[in-house]
Every structure is written in C-alpha cells, then in structure tokens.
Design a protein around this motif. Structure first.
Motif, short mmCIF file in Angstrom:
data_model
loop_
_atom_site.label_atom_id
_atom_site.label_comp_id
_atom_site.label_asym_id
_atom_site.label_seq_id
_atom_site.Cartn_x
_atom_site.Cartn_y
_atom_site.Cartn_z
N MET A 1 0.84 -1.19 0.00
CA MET A 1 0.00 0.00 0.00
C MET A 1 0.88 1.25 0.00
O MET A 1 1.93 1.29 0.64
N ILE A 2 0.44 2.24 -0.75
CA ILE A 2 1.21 3.48 -0.89
C ILE A 2 0.35 4.64 -0.42
O ILE A 2 -0.79 4.81 -0.84
N ILE A 3 0.92 5.43 0.49
CA ILE A 3 0.23 6.61 1.00
C ILE A 3 1.00 7.84 0.55
O ILE A 3 2.19 8.00 0.85
N SER A 4 0.31 8.71 -0.18
CA SER A 4 0.90 9.97 -0.64
C SER A 4 -0.04 11.10 -0.27
O SER A 4 -1.14 10.89 0.23
N GLY A 5 0.41 12.30 -0.55
CA GLY A 5 -0.42 13.47 -0.28
C GLY A 5 0.41 14.72 -0.27
O GLY A 5 1.64 14.67 -0.31
N PHE A 6 -0.25 15.86 -0.19
CA PHE A 6 0.46 17.13 -0.15
C PHE A 6 1.31 17.22 1.12
O PHE A 6 0.98 16.64 2.15
N SER A 7 2.40 17.95 1.04
CA SER A 7 3.19 18.23 2.23
C SER A 7 2.32 18.96 3.24
O SER A 7 1.67 19.95 2.92
N GLY A 8 2.28 18.47 4.48
CA GLY A 8 1.46 19.09 5.52
C GLY A 8 0.12 18.41 5.71
O GLY A 8 -0.66 18.82 6.59
N THR A 9 -0.17 17.38 4.94
CA THR A 9 -1.45 16.68 5.06
C THR A 9 -1.49 15.79 6.31
O THR A 9 -2.57 15.42 6.76
N LEU B 1 4.19 2.13 2.12
CA LEU B 1 5.16 3.04 1.52
C LEU B 1 4.60 4.44 1.61
O LEU B 1 3.58 4.76 1.00
N GLU B 2 5.25 5.28 2.41
CA GLU B 2 4.87 6.69 2.49
C GLU B 2 5.82 7.46 1.58
O GLU B 2 6.91 7.84 1.97
N ILE B 3 5.41 7.63 0.32
CA ILE B 3 6.31 8.19 -0.68
C ILE B 3 5.61 9.26 -1.50
O ILE B 3 4.39 9.38 -1.50
N GLU B 4 6.44 10.03 -2.22
CA GLU B 4 5.92 11.10 -3.06
C GLU B 4 5.24 10.53 -4.30
O GLU B 4 5.38 9.37 -4.65
N ILE B 5 4.50 11.39 -4.98
CA ILE B 5 3.65 10.98 -6.10
C ILE B 5 4.44 10.35 -7.23
O ILE B 5 4.05 9.31 -7.77
N GLN B 6 5.56 10.95 -7.60
CA GLN B 6 6.36 10.39 -8.69
C GLN B 6 6.74 8.95 -8.39
O GLN B 6 6.62 8.06 -9.24
N GLY B 7 7.22 8.72 -7.19
CA GLY B 7 7.62 7.38 -6.79
C GLY B 7 6.45 6.42 -6.73
O GLY B 7 6.56 5.25 -7.11
N ALA B 8 5.30 6.89 -6.26
CA ALA B 8 4.12 6.04 -6.16
C ALA B 8 3.69 5.50 -7.52
O ALA B 8 3.36 4.32 -7.67
N LEU B 9 3.72 6.36 -8.51
CA LEU B 9 3.31 5.93 -9.85
C LEU B 9 4.34 4.98 -10.47
O LEU B 9 3.98 4.10 -11.25
N TYR C 1 4.40 -2.91 -9.56
CA TYR C 1 3.50 -3.74 -8.75
C TYR C 1 2.06 -3.29 -9.02
O TYR C 1 1.49 -2.53 -8.23
N PRO C 2 1.45 -3.75 -10.11
CA PRO C 2 0.10 -3.29 -10.46
C PRO C 2 -0.95 -3.59 -9.39
O PRO C 2 -1.99 -2.93 -9.34
N GLU C 3 -0.67 -4.59 -8.54
CA GLU C 3 -1.64 -4.96 -7.50
C GLU C 3 -1.57 -4.04 -6.29
O GLU C 3 -2.39 -4.14 -5.37
N ALA C 4 -0.60 -3.13 -6.25
CA ALA C 4 -0.46 -2.20 -5.12
C ALA C 4 -1.68 -1.29 -5.01
O ALA C 4 -2.33 -0.96 -6.01
N VAL C 5 -1.99 -0.88 -3.77
CA VAL C 5 -3.12 0.00 -3.51
C VAL C 5 -2.61 1.40 -3.22
O VAL C 5 -1.83 1.60 -2.29
N LEU C 6 -3.04 2.37 -4.02
CA LEU C 6 -2.59 3.76 -3.87
C LEU C 6 -3.64 4.59 -3.15
O LEU C 6 -4.80 4.65 -3.58
N ILE C 7 -3.23 5.22 -2.06
CA ILE C 7 -4.12 6.05 -1.25
C ILE C 7 -3.57 7.47 -1.20
O ILE C 7 -2.42 7.69 -0.84
#
Length: 209
Positions: free
Chosen positions: A8-16, A101-109, A115-121
């Motif tokens: 699972m990948i968690i991304s978001g704006f800085s400060g979220t 994975l708490e990563i930035e958007i570029q890395g998440a994509l 890993y197409p089965e990954a869940v992006l939040i």
C-alpha cells in the motif's frame, strides 16, 4: 485464503499529516503492517534518527544505490532524492505483512507500474486553508518554503485521479480506521484470491460436480 501481504502506498500534499497517520496506523494495527523505510538525501529534522524515519544518505551513496538497482523507485522532491529499498519490501510481503510506503507521487506511480496490485491512497486535508495552517504550525519551514509547497500542491492534485482511493485526514482516528478498512476489503478482492477459488473449485468438482 491468500495470506501474502498487500503493498500500500500513502501519498499526499506536504502538511497533510502523512507521517502522523502512518504512525497512528502502526500503533493501532501494528501486527498487520510493516513500514517501508525510505532512503533520502535530505537532512534529518529534529528528533529523526537514521534507520527509523529514513535511511539518510549522501547524494553519492544514493546514486550508488540507483546504479546497483537496490531501489524499487526513487524521485527528486525539493532538491532532495527519496527512494524505496527493494529487499525489505519483498521480504515483508512474503511474510504476510501489509507494507506501507509513504512516498511522493512520482515514486508512487513508478511503484504502481512495477507492482500493479499495489493499492494507492492519496491523503487530502479537510480544506486548503487547513493545509496551509498545518504547514505553518509545523514550524520547520520558512514562509518562502511554505509558499513553494502550496504552489506544488496545485500541480500534485492533478495526479490524485491516478490513485485508487482518496481519504480525507480530518481526524486522525477516523482516517486511520478508514485506511485499515480499505486494506481489509482489498485483500478479499477476487483477483487476490484466485488460488483459494481454484482450490475450492477442484474440491467441488471432485466430490459433487
């Protein structure tokens, strides 16, 4: 049932509040999750330790990891590099842990392609005003940096459409429970349980069909 862990990948704006949400998720449901520790070239903030929040690397060390293919993904964000070490993630998934994975958007994509089965939040603030307030309250950036982060959010929001789920971080407890319920539901999706379905089908055909 398939007991392999979910990526699972968690991304978001800085400060979220990504870090706070992830830590709270681990505190409440820690037996089910493992946090993937990223490597970064940025300097540690007050209270951060090498090997806990991040693996802090020099630019030369990070570039060596890239050349040795030791990273699942990497990206540059505000003049610093961030990346996800490969070995740790794959070992934890095989052991049954859901890897965060708490990563930035570029890395998440990038990860989603591998890993197409990954869940992006994608975490959202309750409002734009609240986002700016959280950045100022954090007290770690100048007004110029805060302005830069808000401007960057204008571009980052375009990528939210590429994520699987949008979760608003209004209250930490509600946000954490929402994410946990998403993962529980995702693990029951049919395409993740094909071996279980096939095994049941074989047993039915052998006895009753």
């Amino acid at each position: 049932m398939n007991n392999k862990g979910l990526l699972m990948i968690i991304s978001g704006f800085s400060g979220t509040g990504k870090g706070t949400v992830v830590n709270s998720l681990l505190d409440k449901y820690g037996d089910s999750y493992a946090l993937s520790i990223s490597a970064t070239t940025r300097a540690p903030r007050s209270g951060e330790e090498h090997g806990r929040e991040y693996f802090f690397k020099t630019r030369e060390e990070f570039e060596l990891m890239i050349s040795n293919n030791e990273l699942i993904e990497y990206a540059q964000y505000v003049d610093n590099f961030y990346g996800t070490p490969k070995k740790y993630v794959e070992e934890k998934l095989e052991s049954g842990s859901n890897v965060i994975l708490e990563i930035e958007i570029q890395g998440a994509l990038q990860v989603k392609k591998m890993y197409p089965e990954a869940v992006l939040i994608f975490l959202f603030p309750p409002s734009v005003d609240e986002l700016e307030k959280r950045l100022k309250t954090r007290g770690t950036e100048t007004d110029a940096v805060i302005s830069e982060r808000m401007s960057r959010a204008c571009k980052e929001i375009e990528y939210a459409y590429d994520y699987d789920y949008i979760v608003v971080n209004d209250t930490i407890e509600e946000c954490v429970d929402t994410i946990h319920n998403i993962i529980l539901t995702e693990k029951l999706r049919a395409f993740r349980q094909t071996d279980f379905i096939k095994n049941t089908e074989v047993n039915l055909n052998g006895k009753y069909c």
